[in-house]
Enzyme design. Structure first.
Site, PDB file in Angstrom:
ATOM      1  N   ASP A  34      17.693  -9.323  16.582  1.00 15.27           N
ATOM      2  CA  ASP A  34      18.229 -10.093  17.699  1.00 15.27           C
ATOM      3  C   ASP A  34      18.169 -11.571  17.351  1.00 15.27           C
ATOM      4  OD1 ASP A  34      18.688  -9.027  20.838  1.00 15.27           O
ATOM      5  OD2 ASP A  34      18.485 -11.192  20.613  1.00 15.27           O
ATOM      6  N   TYR A 149      35.697 -11.634  27.786  1.00 12.90           N
ATOM      7  CA  TYR A 149      34.783 -10.538  27.422  1.00 12.90           C
ATOM      8  C   TYR A 149      35.536  -9.239  27.132  1.00 12.90           C
ATOM      9  CZ  TYR A 149      30.868  -7.251  27.951  1.00 12.90           C
ATOM     10  OH  TYR A 149      29.938  -6.258  27.754  1.00 12.90           O
ATOM     11  N   LYS A 200      17.365 -10.309  45.263  1.00 14.24           N
ATOM     12  CA  LYS A 200      17.648 -10.978  46.536  1.00 14.24           C
ATOM     13  C   LYS A 200      16.949 -10.275  47.695  1.00 14.24           C
ATOM     14  CE  LYS A 200      22.149 -12.917  45.193  1.00 14.24           C
ATOM     15  NZ  LYS A 200      23.607 -12.910  45.446  1.00 14.24           N
TER      16      LYS A 200
END
Length: 332
Positions: A34, A149, A200
């Site tokens: 990564d 994308y 949230k």
């Protein structure tokens, strides 16, 4: 120990980290690569060979694939709708990762190459209604994918196809549909809808402010795929003789408002909803047609959204409290 050496590109990410763990559990030798510093990896497995490399660079890709027989490419600069709608060039630059990994794999004699594509490749004209007809693999053409994308993913699918045809590199392509679960992004702007809604709801529960902002009108529909189903489909496809792109996604359709209701039920709370139609919301409807994966692999994702969200909510709750602390006595 299986002597097969496998590269997981993007092994410090959400899906990649889970995949490394799954492959290690099956006895494979795994190299996890990564671009992020180790402290920012979602999971860092001690039994893997862990390397920090920028796979946009061709020489880095050569180092990454050295001595491997299989490559899983899950590396990409991406996030939820808020990220991909505002960072189209960054998303497009991921084309360098797949192109250079394919070139390095072909040079090194890699036997199998997996590319993680996305449901964002599908033609937007087929996703205008919340009552969407599930998307079949052939619905990617004529092409009109998600700008940025989606175009990168569709182009990279074609690169895989032509490396298979021209260089006999066995390639496998999965089109993921909204993968979610523990050990993923849940704040900071790159999180996807399931994690964002969990966060949230947790914020509302802990603060005592019982309201939630929802992006869009809440009527847009999606299917969400739990990480365990994603891993199962990925490895089944990699080990199969199927060389065409396949949907790997749940067919359980839900509105975004419906997803909020599921998380409210898990949290034991009811919130006042505020819909912000100025925020990115993506297409109006998207669902996975699993006819082809059922026919070709004899399998399709089966984990219920409610079950997967319960596990995801519990993990994000622990992460949130560890980071912020229980801020009020409103917790029950």
């Amino acid at each position: 120990m299986n002597e097969t050496q496998i590269l997981v590109a993007g092994g410090g990410g959400f899906i990649g980290g889970h995949l490394v763990g799954s492959l290690l559990a099956r006895g494979y030798r795994v190299r996890s690569v990564d671009v992020k510093p180790f402290e920012n990896w979602y999971q860092c497995h001690e039994l893997a060979e862990n390397l920090i490399l920028d796979l946009r660079d061709r020489d880095a890709c050569r180092r990454a694939v050295e001595g491997t027989s299989q490559v899983y490419n899950l590396a990409a600069d991406m996030g939820g709708m808020g990220f991909i709608e505002n960072n189209k060039a960054l998303c497009m630059l991921s084309v360098l990762i797949n192109t250079h990994l394919l070139m390095a794999s072909q040079e090194a004699g890699v036997e199998r190459f997996f590319f993680s594509s996305s449901a964002c490749v599908y033609n937007a004209e087929k996703q205008k209604s919340p009552d969407v007809t599930p998307l079949r693999e052939e619905d990617a053409y004529p092409a009109m994918p998600e700008d940025g994308y989606g175009w990168e993913k569709l182009f990279s699918e074609r690169m895989c196809r032509h490396f298979r045809e021209d260089f006999q590199l066995a390639t496998r392509v999965a089109r993921y549909h909204n993968v979610y679960g523990p050990h993923g992004t849940w704040d900071g702007g790159r999180e996807k809808a399931p994690a964002a809604i969990c966060r949230k709801v947790i914020e509302a529960k802990l603060s005592g402010r019982h309201s939630i902002e929802i992006w869009g009108d809440g009527k847009q529909t999606r299917s969400f795929t739990y990480i365990d189903d994603c891993l199962e489909g990925t490895q089944r496809l990699m080990e199969s003789d199927v060389d065409e792109p396949l949907n790997v996604g749940s067919s359980e359709l839900v509105t975004i408002d419906g997803l909020v209701s599921i998380v409210e039920e898990i949290a034991g709370i009811t919130l006042e909803r505020h819909h912000d139609t100025t925020k990115p919301k993506g297409v109006n409807g998207r669902n996975s047609d699993n006819t082809k994966i059922g026919d070709l692999l004899g399998w399709e994702p089966s984990i219920r959204l409610r079950d997967g969200m319960e596990r995801t909510y519990a993990w994000i709750w622990d992460e949130y409290v560890a980071k912020h602390g229980p801020r009020t006595a409103a917790v029950t």
